[in-house]
Design a protein around this motif. Structure first.
Motif, mmCIF file in Angstrom:
data_model
loop_
_atom_site.group_PDB
_atom_site.id
_atom_site.type_symbol
_atom_site.label_atom_id
_atom_site.label_comp_id
_atom_site.label_asym_id
_atom_site.label_seq_id
_atom_site.Cartn_x
_atom_site.Cartn_y
_atom_site.Cartn_z
ATOM 1 N N ARG A 16 4.841 114.887 -61.707
ATOM 2 C CA ARG A 16 4.551 114.408 -63.241
ATOM 3 C C ARG A 16 3.894 113.049 -63.196
ATOM 4 O O ARG A 16 2.708 113.037 -64.042
ATOM 5 C CB ARG A 16 5.830 114.336 -64.062
ATOM 6 C CG ARG A 16 5.881 113.674 -65.519
ATOM 7 C CD ARG A 16 4.678 114.659 -66.025
ATOM 8 N NE ARG A 16 3.945 114.323 -67.279
ATOM 9 C CZ ARG A 16 4.371 114.460 -68.563
ATOM 10 N NH1 ARG A 16 5.507 115.237 -68.616
ATOM 11 N NH2 ARG A 16 4.043 113.894 -69.498
ATOM 12 N N ARG A 17 4.083 112.053 -62.296
ATOM 13 C CA ARG A 17 3.234 110.939 -62.368
ATOM 14 C C ARG A 17 1.705 111.150 -61.999
ATOM 15 O O ARG A 17 0.828 110.414 -62.658
ATOM 16 C CB ARG A 17 3.957 110.026 -61.575
ATOM 17 C CG ARG A 17 5.052 109.168 -61.875
ATOM 18 C CD ARG A 17 5.686 107.808 -60.888
ATOM 19 N NE ARG A 17 5.997 108.546 -59.650
ATOM 20 C CZ ARG A 17 7.410 108.803 -59.450
ATOM 21 N NH1 ARG A 17 8.199 108.401 -60.522
ATOM 22 N NH2 ARG A 17 7.521 109.178 -58.400
ATOM 23 N N ASP A 20 0.269 112.283 -64.942
ATOM 24 C CA ASP A 20 -0.003 111.248 -65.920
ATOM 25 C C ASP A 20 -1.341 110.671 -65.537
ATOM 26 O O ASP A 20 -2.092 110.256 -66.454
ATOM 27 C CB ASP A 20 1.231 110.668 -65.856
ATOM 28 C CG ASP A 20 2.397 111.389 -66.819
ATOM 29 O OD1 ASP A 20 1.940 112.195 -67.572
ATOM 30 O OD2 ASP A 20 3.640 110.779 -66.504
ATOM 31 N N LEU A 21 -1.557 110.426 -64.392
ATOM 32 C CA LEU A 21 -2.565 109.848 -63.827
ATOM 33 C C LEU A 21 -3.825 110.652 -64.304
ATOM 34 O O LEU A 21 -4.981 109.825 -64.498
ATOM 35 C CB LEU A 21 -2.578 109.374 -62.356
ATOM 36 C CG LEU A 21 -1.883 108.215 -61.877
ATOM 37 C CD1 LEU A 21 -1.562 108.190 -60.189
ATOM 38 C CD2 LEU A 21 -2.329 107.075 -62.599
ATOM 39 N N LEU A 23 -4.455 112.684 -66.557
ATOM 40 C CA LEU A 23 -4.596 112.453 -67.877
ATOM 41 C C LEU A 23 -5.258 111.427 -68.274
ATOM 42 O O LEU A 23 -5.736 111.188 -69.595
ATOM 43 C CB LEU A 23 -3.251 112.633 -68.738
ATOM 44 C CG LEU A 23 -2.669 114.234 -68.513
ATOM 45 C CD1 LEU A 23 -1.334 114.257 -69.302
ATOM 46 C CD2 LEU A 23 -3.638 115.340 -69.152
ATOM 47 N N GLU A 24 -5.262 110.230 -67.531
ATOM 48 C CA GLU A 24 -5.964 109.150 -67.671
ATOM 49 C C GLU A 24 -7.444 109.171 -67.509
ATOM 50 O O GLU A 24 -8.020 107.979 -67.560
ATOM 51 C CB GLU A 24 -5.383 107.827 -67.189
ATOM 52 C CG GLU A 24 -3.978 107.570 -67.686
ATOM 53 C CD GLU A 24 -3.213 106.572 -66.861
ATOM 54 O OE1 GLU A 24 -3.752 106.010 -66.137
ATOM 55 O OE2 GLU A 24 -1.963 106.242 -67.273
#
Length: 212
Positions: A16-17, A20-21, A23-24
């Motif tokens: 998930r991390r 999330d990265l 998605l940036e």
């Protein structure tokens, strides 16, 4: 080896991390030193080769330009601009070759004729390029995919040593963002996604069958 519930939870959290990265990820500009190391670039190309490849044709080809080779590429860009337009001095194109520490030419080596359509082969290379951009982002670097007139210029393609059937899909500019930037606001997925249930088609088919 079996994993216990805590190990599964840890793996899920790591993934998930990583998501999330991703998605940036965006395309920062300008880019400067430091550039990825040779080992890091190897990882980037390994990620590229994980792209979907219908028919296992491996249509991707990459040309790395860095160091003083960028000066030579700038000369090629400038000459190509003058050949396209004798009134253009080509200087604005020369600067494009120096806009990042590393440039990677993205090329599609299309096999034709072949049962795999040319469009699918080109899409495979596009997927490889996106994998590279994602890998660069996860490694902490910036990547910017640029196309433009030089990507469609036979003089540029020949100077890079591409074959006549090769397609130059642009250049990845690679380096470290000069300043911190944030990803631009994006529309929410529902703006582009809809679910198809097939219900209307089923009704249309049933009506057509009933009318026979």
């Amino acid at each position: 080896m079996q994993l216990d519930s805590s190990s599964f939870s840890s793996i899920a959290a790591d993934r998930r991390r990583a998501l999330d990265l991703l998605l940036e990820r965006h395309s920062p500009w300008p880019l400067e030193e430091p550039a990825p190391s040779a080992q890091e670039l190897d990882l980037v190309f390994e990620a590229a080769l994980r792209a979907p490849d219908h028919g296992q044709l491996q249509p991707w080809r990459f040309v790395v330009i860095r160091g003083d080779a960028r000066v030579a590429l700038g000369n090629v860009f400038a000459q190509a601009a003058r050949l396209r337009d004798p009134l253009d001095d080509g200087e604005r194109f020369r600067g494009k070759a120096m806009a990042a520490p590393v440039l990677i030419a993205i090329c599609a080596r299309v096999t034709a004729p072949h049962k795999v359509p040319e469009s699918e082969q080109v899409l495979a290379v596009g997927a490889a390029a996106m994998n590279m951009l994602n890998a660069l982002h996860l490694l902490g670097y910036g990547g910017f995919w640029a196309t433009g007139a030089n990507s469609h210029d036979r003089h540029v393609q020949q100077a890079l040593g591409l074959l006549p059937a090769d397609r130059l899909l642009g250049f990845l500019y690679v380096g470290t963002p000069k300043e911190a930037t944030r990803a631009p606001d994006r529309h929410a997925p529902p703006s582009f996604v809809r679910e198809w249930t097939g219900e209307q088609v089923a009704r249309d088919i049933a009506d057509a069958d009933a009318a026979r």
